[in-house]
Design a protein around this motif. Structure first.
Motif, PDB file in Angstrom:
ATOM      1  N   UNK A  51       0.663  -1.207  -0.010  1.00 48.33           N
ATOM      2  CA  UNK A  51      -0.007   0.161  -0.425  1.00 48.33           C
ATOM      3  C   UNK A  51       1.103   1.487   0.015  1.00 48.33           C
ATOM      4  N   UNK A  52       2.211   1.190   0.881  1.00 48.78           N
ATOM      5  CA  UNK A  52       3.152   2.247   0.956  1.00 48.78           C
ATOM      6  C   UNK A  52       3.336   2.191  -0.175  1.00 48.78           C
ATOM      7  N   UNK A  53       3.293   1.110  -1.009  1.00 51.32           N
ATOM      8  CA  UNK A  53       4.570   1.346  -2.269  1.00 51.32           C
ATOM      9  C   UNK A  53       3.615   2.119  -3.316  1.00 51.32           C
ATOM     10  N   UNK A  54       2.461   1.435  -3.134  1.00 47.30           N
ATOM     11  CA  UNK A  54       1.288   1.731  -4.605  1.00 47.30           C
ATOM     12  C   UNK A  54       0.789   3.375  -4.351  1.00 47.30           C
ATOM     13  N   UNK A  55       0.723   4.205  -2.791  1.00 45.47           N
ATOM     14  CA  UNK A  55       1.022   5.384  -2.477  1.00 45.47           C
ATOM     15  C   UNK A  55       1.962   6.174  -3.458  1.00 45.47           C
ATOM     16  N   UNK A  56       3.285   5.508  -2.562  1.00 42.28           N
ATOM     17  CA  UNK A  56       4.612   6.812  -3.931  1.00 42.28           C
ATOM     18  C   UNK A  56       4.029   6.766  -5.217  1.00 42.28           C
ATOM     19  N   UNK A  57       4.147   5.589  -5.855  1.00 40.12           N
ATOM     20  CA  UNK A  57       4.244   5.150  -6.987  1.00 40.12           C
ATOM     21  C   UNK A  57       3.105   5.887  -7.661  1.00 40.12           C
ATOM     22  N   UNK A  58       1.262   5.989  -6.771  1.00 43.14           N
ATOM     23  CA  UNK A  58       0.734   6.925  -7.822  1.00 43.14           C
ATOM     24  C   UNK A  58       0.522   9.010  -7.653  1.00 43.14           C
ATOM     25  N   UNK A  59       1.084   8.886  -6.469  1.00 40.67           N
ATOM     26  CA  UNK A  59       1.463  10.069  -5.754  1.00 40.67           C
ATOM     27  C   UNK A  59       2.888  10.780  -6.845  1.00 40.67           C
ATOM     28  N   UNK A  60       3.086  10.400  -7.419  1.00 41.39           N
ATOM     29  CA  UNK A  60       4.944  10.691  -8.502  1.00 41.39           C
ATOM     30  C   UNK A  60       4.025  10.580  -9.640  1.00 41.39           C
ATOM     31  N   UNK A  61       3.145   9.719 -10.137  1.00 39.03           N
ATOM     32  CA  UNK A  61       3.069   9.621 -11.721  1.00 39.03           C
ATOM     33  C   UNK A  61       1.163  10.808 -11.622  1.00 39.03           C
ATOM     34  N   UNK A  62       0.962  11.502  -9.829  1.00 39.29           N
ATOM     35  CA  UNK A  62      -0.242  11.987 -10.390  1.00 39.29           C
ATOM     36  C   UNK A  62      -1.688  11.259 -10.461  1.00 39.29           C
ATOM     37  N   UNK A  63      -1.924  10.063 -10.497  1.00 39.14           N
ATOM     38  CA  UNK A  63      -3.180   9.092 -10.930  1.00 39.14           C
ATOM     39  C   UNK A  63      -3.938   8.528  -9.623  1.00 39.14           C
ATOM     40  N   UNK A  64      -4.461   7.999  -9.450  1.00 37.77           N
ATOM     41  CA  UNK A  64      -5.242   7.296  -8.529  1.00 37.77           C
ATOM     42  C   UNK A  64      -5.709   5.963  -9.350  1.00 37.77           C
ATOM     43  N   UNK A  65      -5.864   4.961  -8.577  1.00 35.86           N
ATOM     44  CA  UNK A  65      -6.687   4.040  -8.771  1.00 35.86           C
ATOM     45  C   UNK A  65      -7.701   3.745 -10.228  1.00 35.86           C
ATOM     46  N   UNK A  66      -8.391   4.773 -10.184  1.00 36.56           N
ATOM     47  CA  UNK A  66      -9.113   4.873 -11.586  1.00 36.56           C
ATOM     48  C   UNK A  66      -9.190   5.194 -12.519  1.00 36.56           C
ATOM     49  N   UNK A  67      -7.175   5.816 -12.731  1.00 38.54           N
ATOM     50  CA  UNK A  67      -7.419   6.481 -14.115  1.00 38.54           C
ATOM     51  C   UNK A  67      -5.668   4.739 -14.184  1.00 38.54           C
ATOM     52  N   UNK A  68      -5.902   3.628 -13.794  1.00 37.21           N
ATOM     53  CA  UNK A  68      -4.918   2.835 -13.874  1.00 37.21           C
ATOM     54  C   UNK A  68      -6.204   1.948 -14.786  1.00 37.21           C
ATOM     55  N   UNK A  69      -5.987   1.298 -16.282  1.00 40.48           N
ATOM     56  CA  UNK A  69      -6.714   0.525 -17.466  1.00 40.48           C
ATOM     57  C   UNK A  69      -6.646  -1.066 -16.970  1.00 40.48           C
ATOM     58  N   UNK A  70      -5.091  -1.050 -16.872  1.00 41.77           N
ATOM     59  CA  UNK A  70      -4.127  -2.338 -16.635  1.00 41.77           C
ATOM     60  C   UNK A  70      -3.971  -2.382 -15.759  1.00 41.77           C
ATOM     61  N   UNK A  71      -3.691  -3.699 -14.550  1.00 45.24           N
ATOM     62  CA  UNK A  71      -3.348  -4.453 -13.397  1.00 45.24           C
ATOM     63  C   UNK A  71      -1.983  -5.447 -13.717  1.00 45.24           C
ATOM     64  N   UNK A  72      -1.252  -5.116 -13.536  1.00 46.88           N
ATOM     65  CA  UNK A  72      -0.258  -6.328 -13.427  1.00 46.88           C
ATOM     66  C   UNK A  72       0.350  -6.472 -11.660  1.00 46.88           C
ATOM     67  N   UNK A  73      -0.047  -7.963 -10.897  1.00 46.56           N
ATOM     68  CA  UNK A  73      -0.746  -7.620  -9.499  1.00 46.56           C
ATOM     69  C   UNK A  73       0.331  -9.560  -9.412  1.00 46.56           C
ATOM     70  N   UNK A  74       1.717  -9.202  -7.962  1.00 43.17           N
ATOM     71  CA  UNK A  74       2.221 -10.323  -8.030  1.00 43.17           C
ATOM     72  C   UNK A  74       1.325 -11.022  -7.021  1.00 43.17           C
ATOM     73  N   UNK A  75       1.842 -12.566  -7.855  1.00 40.17           N
ATOM     74  CA  UNK A  75       0.181 -13.556  -7.198  1.00 40.17           C
ATOM     75  C   UNK A  75       0.431 -14.895  -6.851  1.00 40.17           C
TER      76      UNK A  75
END
Ligand code: MLC
Length: 423
Positions: free
Chosen positions: A282-306
């Motif tokens: 969550x912390x890493x994603x928060x930093x990435x969203x901040x730097x990119x100036x986007x939020x989850x709704x702006x993302x169209x594809x997710x490559x999530x570790x599973x």
């Protein structure tokens, strides 16, 4: 006044991926008992990526590699650079990064820094491993050593047992069910069955997954990262490199932002002693969203570790697709929606319309050569953003992607936001 330095934008301009579980390339090598090596897979992946980008080895002035488990080398990146003849050479930066399975995404972010802060302008990130070539016994001997500590008291198989403990924590504290965990693997098998290179060809059901041999109390063998051999590489370039080479400034995809965060190497012995403090996505994603100036709704594809279902469930929550504690029900609901959709309209229904996540099938079903698979998340994101994923998997109008790599047992999180080259 000194000139103002304008940060260079950084793009992924090419990708390379070897087949999974390739047989040894030469017949005589098989006869001589030689097996495919991680180093050979890394070299093959790098060559494929350079060709794909239309550049040559001589153009590279940065190389980042992730170490393998099957044939570990001191300073893996230097080993690779020496083998391929990149070294000796001047003005070349070579670095090994070790954040476990997060390595490829850490490498991607490190490549961006090398380009923006250290004067590199063409950097390769490479990973390869051959853990399927090891016997089951030898694999476990090595894998068990990575995240174990007497304090953790994790039985063999150590890594599945560590994630299993976290899954039990999630079940106890957030009401995640056993079926919801299994739905992750079932859904990933549907995705993989639509990718020509994936190891899993046939979708499997929740019942099949639950009735498979269990390797830990709430983890069956079909809910483990699928052990495999393979290599993958990406090539990153600065905008000035593209200009110099006469390549379009819209080539490939842009690395828009990134973030990293860390957790302990192994979980506490008792589930009662576990807390949200140990997780870092969550912390890493928060930093990435901040730097990119986007939020989850702006993302169209997710490559999530599973690597295990709990990792996917927690990632879905961490990136903001579902509220905390609801990742399991989110996956289960999407799984049934997809199963019904495919029953109704097997040719026309697109699973990615309801679940634009891991359209390649992830570690659970595409294949997992130890620290390589986050590279597959990046490459699938690249294919999505450049409209190369094909009719079976393409997400409509994919403009931005988020990729996440996880290392150890929730010990390292690296997240990057990527954007389509042109707007
Ligand atoms: C295994 N099989 C699967 C599967 N996993 N089939 C479908 N989907 C899956 N996800 C199949 C194999 O293909 C094989 O069949 C059979 O099950 C047995 O698998 P195996 O690995 O050959 O068996 P075994 O030696 O008994 O070991 C089982 C295991 C091991 C669960 C202990 O596979 C394991 O430890 N897996 C997890 C790997 C792991 O920890 N990766 C790192 C994740 S953590 P066949 O027909 O092919 O023989 C991470 C973070 C980090 O990613 O930093 O690393």
């Amino acid at each position: 006044m000194p000139p103002i330095r304008i940060p260079k934008s950084v793009r992924i301009i090419g990708t390379g991926i070897t087949p999974l579980n390739p047989r040894s390339p030469a017949k005589h090598a098989v006869l001589a008992g030689q097996k495919v090596s991680p180093s050979a897979l890394m070299q093959q992946a790098l060559r494929l990526a350079l060709d794909n980008a239309g550049v040559s080895l001589k153009d590279l002035n940065g190389l980042i590699a992730v170490p393998s488990l099957a044939d570990t080398h001191f300073m893996e990146a230097h080993y690779l650079a020496t083998q391929i003849g990149l070294l000796p050479g001047k003005s070349i930066i070579v670095r090994t990064v070790d954040t476990g399975g997060a390595g490829p995404v850490t490498g991607l972010l490190e490549a961006k820094r090398m380009i923006q802060m250290e004067g590199a302008d063409l950097v390769a990130v490479v990973a390869g491993d051959a853990v399927k070539n090891l016997s089951g016994e030898e694999f476990l001997k090595r894998a068990d050593q990575t995240c174990n500590h007497p304090e953790a008291e994790l039985p063999s198989p150590v890594i599945p047992s560590g994630y299993d403990r976290v899954a039990q924590y999630q079940m106890k504290n957030f009401g995640t069910t056993r079926e919801q965990l299994a739905a992750c693997s079932a859904l990933m098998s549907i995705m993989a069955s639509r990718h020509p290179s994936a190891l899993t060809h046939t979708p499997r059901t929740i019942t099949e997954i639950l009735s498979a041999r269990h390797v830990a109390p709430v983890t069956s063998v079909l809910e483990c990262a699928r052990r495999a051999d393979g290599g993958a590489a990406i090539i990153l370039a600065s905008s000035s490199f593209l200009e110099r080479k006469g390549l379009s400034r819209n080539t490939g995809v842009v690395v828009v932002g990134g973030g990293e965060a860390s957790g302990p190497l192994f979980p506490p012995k008792r589930i009662e002693d576990m807390s949200e403090q140990m997780f870092s996505c969550e912390e890493a994603a928060g930093v990435a969203y901040d730097e990119a100036q986007v939020g989850v709704r702006d993302i169209d594809f997710f490559g999530l570790y599973d690597c295990f279902p709990i990792c996917l469930i927690r990632a879905i929550e961490a990136v903001g697709l579902a509220p905390k504690g609801h990742g399991g029900s989110f996956v289960e609901e999407k799984y049934y929606q997809i199963v019904k959709g495919l029953e109704r309209d097997p040719d026309g229904f697109k699973p990615q319309d309801v679940f634009p996540i891991n359209t390649h099938g992830g570690l659970l079903a595409f294949g997992a050569p130890w620290e390589v698979p986050a590279m597959y998340n990046i490459i699938e994101a690249y294919d999505q953003l450049t409209n190369r994923a094909g009719p079976q998997r393409q997400v409509r109008n994919a403009r931005r992607a988020l990729v996440y790599g996880n290392g150890g047992i929730f010990s390292a999180s690296a997240v990057a936001v990527l954007g389509r080259g042109s707007y």
